[in-house]
Design an enzyme around this catalytic site. Structure first.
Site, PDB file in Angstrom:
ATOM      1  N   HIS A  57      11.236  34.033 -14.074  1.00  0.00           N
ATOM      2  CA  HIS A  57      11.728  32.772 -13.511  1.00  0.00           C
ATOM      3  C   HIS A  57      11.172  31.616 -14.317  1.00  0.00           C
ATOM      4  CE1 HIS A  57       7.863  33.193 -11.473  1.00  0.00           C
ATOM      5  NE2 HIS A  57       7.951  31.975 -10.977  1.00  0.00           N
ATOM      6  N   HIS A  59       9.215  28.930 -13.772  1.00  0.00           N
ATOM      7  CA  HIS A  59       7.977  28.161 -13.567  1.00  0.00           C
ATOM      8  C   HIS A  59       7.108  28.158 -14.825  1.00  0.00           C
ATOM      9  CE1 HIS A  59       8.154  28.375  -8.891  1.00  0.00           C
ATOM     10  NE2 HIS A  59       8.838  27.357  -9.382  1.00  0.00           N
ATOM     11  N   ASP A  61       4.016  28.399 -15.433  1.00  0.00           N
ATOM     12  CA  ASP A  61       2.996  29.438 -15.632  1.00  0.00           C
ATOM     13  C   ASP A  61       3.632  30.802 -15.954  1.00  0.00           C
ATOM     14  OD1 ASP A  61       3.819  29.354 -12.839  1.00  0.00           O
ATOM     15  OD2 ASP A  61       2.247  30.832 -12.444  1.00  0.00           O
ATOM     16  N   HIS A  62       4.923  30.790 -16.248  1.00  0.00           N
ATOM     17  CA  HIS A  62       5.614  32.027 -16.656  1.00  0.00           C
ATOM     18  C   HIS A  62       6.359  31.862 -17.988  1.00  0.00           C
ATOM     19  CE1 HIS A  62       4.916  34.001 -12.710  1.00  0.00           C
ATOM     20  NE2 HIS A  62       4.689  32.737 -12.417  1.00  0.00           N
ATOM     21  N   HIS A 115      11.630  32.819  -4.081  1.00  0.00           N
ATOM     22  CA  HIS A 115      10.568  31.977  -4.657  1.00  0.00           C
ATOM     23  C   HIS A 115      11.241  30.856  -5.454  1.00  0.00           C
ATOM     24  CE1 HIS A 115       6.757  30.979  -6.580  1.00  0.00           C
ATOM     25  NE2 HIS A 115       7.273  31.191  -7.772  1.00  0.00           N
ATOM     26  N   ASP A 134       6.845  36.495  -9.443  1.00  0.00           N
ATOM     27  CA  ASP A 134       6.247  35.896  -8.248  1.00  0.00           C
ATOM     28  C   ASP A 134       7.042  36.238  -6.993  1.00  0.00           C
ATOM     29  OD1 ASP A 134       4.337  34.749  -9.843  1.00  0.00           O
ATOM     30  OD2 ASP A 134       5.051  32.682  -9.601  1.00  0.00           O
ATOM     31  N   HIS A 172       0.483  37.544 -10.628  1.00  0.00           N
ATOM     32  CA  HIS A 172      -0.768  36.884 -10.230  1.00  0.00           C
ATOM     33  C   HIS A 172      -1.734  37.870  -9.586  1.00  0.00           C
ATOM     34  CE1 HIS A 172       0.420  32.612 -10.779  1.00  0.00           C
ATOM     35  NE2 HIS A 172       1.638  33.064 -10.501  1.00  0.00           N
TER      36      HIS A 172
HETATM   37 FE    FE Z   1       3.526  31.931 -10.893  1.00  0.00          FE
HETATM   38 ZN    ZN Z   2       6.411  30.949  -9.790  1.00  0.00          ZN
END
Ligand code: FE
Ligand code: ZN
Length: 256
Positions: A57, A59, A61-62, A115, A134, A172
């Site tokens: 996805h 985001h 942090d990905h 999410h 996530d 995570h």
């Molecule tokens: Fe994340």
């Molecule tokens: Zn995420």
């Protein structure tokens, strides 16, 4: 079928980037590279050359390492097609029901929105490995930023239906906090208590709690158990209403 080698790289505070290496062809994919330098260092250490990035996805942090990794390696970036505007450097657009090939290994793309809208998971069925970003965490699930409870419950149901031996590689390390929350709802669940002991032991030695398996999560993860009458009673949801129970479990975790 030669086994894939899967390497876990802890990055940022609690993210994991995974490297998937196919010894038969030397192909190598990075799943959700939040940042580039630790991924390049791992590739260097292992002597692997990056051929693909698989994003679950959009985001940051990905996908934060996408462009730097592509510049350094010329790798091909795979992600959810309709999210092209939010996934830097996207080369190959996939959607639900599609497949992705990494060397001799094939992953099925499973859309698991909730999410975010357009969150996907990559399931290497022949290797019993699922990269679920996530959406599903060990003993938890992602927050609902763009979807609603009914959507997320349906998405988690698709993952819960995979073979129990499927190893799940989540993005995570949230398992220990998730366990504390899960025990508040499901304190008599022996499988949950056993998993919690294992998780606390692993974390006390600074070891990852992943991968988990679909079978373990089915027995222990409250977000996969919203259709169990005991869980529905524990959160005061009407018996038989899994979506209402799921929504209440998610809400309680948000404020836990
Ligand atoms: Fe994340
Ligand atoms: Zn995420």
């Amino acid at each position: 079928m030669p086994e894939l080698q899967i390497e876990l790289i802890p990055v940022l505070r609690d993210n994991y980037v995974y490297l998937i290496f196919d010894p038969a062809t030397q192909a190598c994919a990075a799943v959700d590279p939040a940042v580039a330098p630790p991924v390049l260092a791992a590739l260097d250490r292992l002597g692997w050359r990056l051929t693909h990035i698989l994003n679950t996805h959009h985001h940051h942090d990905h996908v934060g390492g996408n462009l730097a990794l592509k510049a350094a390696t010329g790798c091909t970036i795979v992600g959810y097609g309709p999210d092209a505007a939010r996934i830097p450097g996207l080369d190959v657009a996939v959607k639900d029901g599609g497949t992705v090939t990494v060397g001799s290994a094939t992953a099925q793309v499973i859309e698991v929105s909730g999410h975010t809208l357009g969150h996907i998971a990559y399931w290497f069925a022949d290797h019993a490995a699922l990269f679920c970003g996530d959406t599903l965490f060990s003993l938890g699930c992602g927050r609902l930023f763009e979807g609603n409870p009914a959507m997320m419950w349906a998405s988690l149901g698709r993952l819960r239906d995979l073979p129990p031996e499927t190893r799940i590689y989540c993005a995570h390390e949230y398992t220990e906090a998730n366990a504390r929350f899960a025990l508040t709802l499901d304190p008599d669940n022996a499988a949950l208590r056993a998993r919690t002991r294992e998780v606390c032991d692993l974390r006390s030695r600074d070891l990852p709690t992943l991968p988990s398996t679909i079978g373990v999560e089915r027995a222990t993860n409250p977000f996969l158990r919203a259709d169990v009458p005991e869980l529905q009673r524990a959160v005061g949801a009407p018996t038989g209403d899994a979506v209402a129970a799921f929504a209440e479990i998610r809400h309680r975790k948000d404020v836990f």
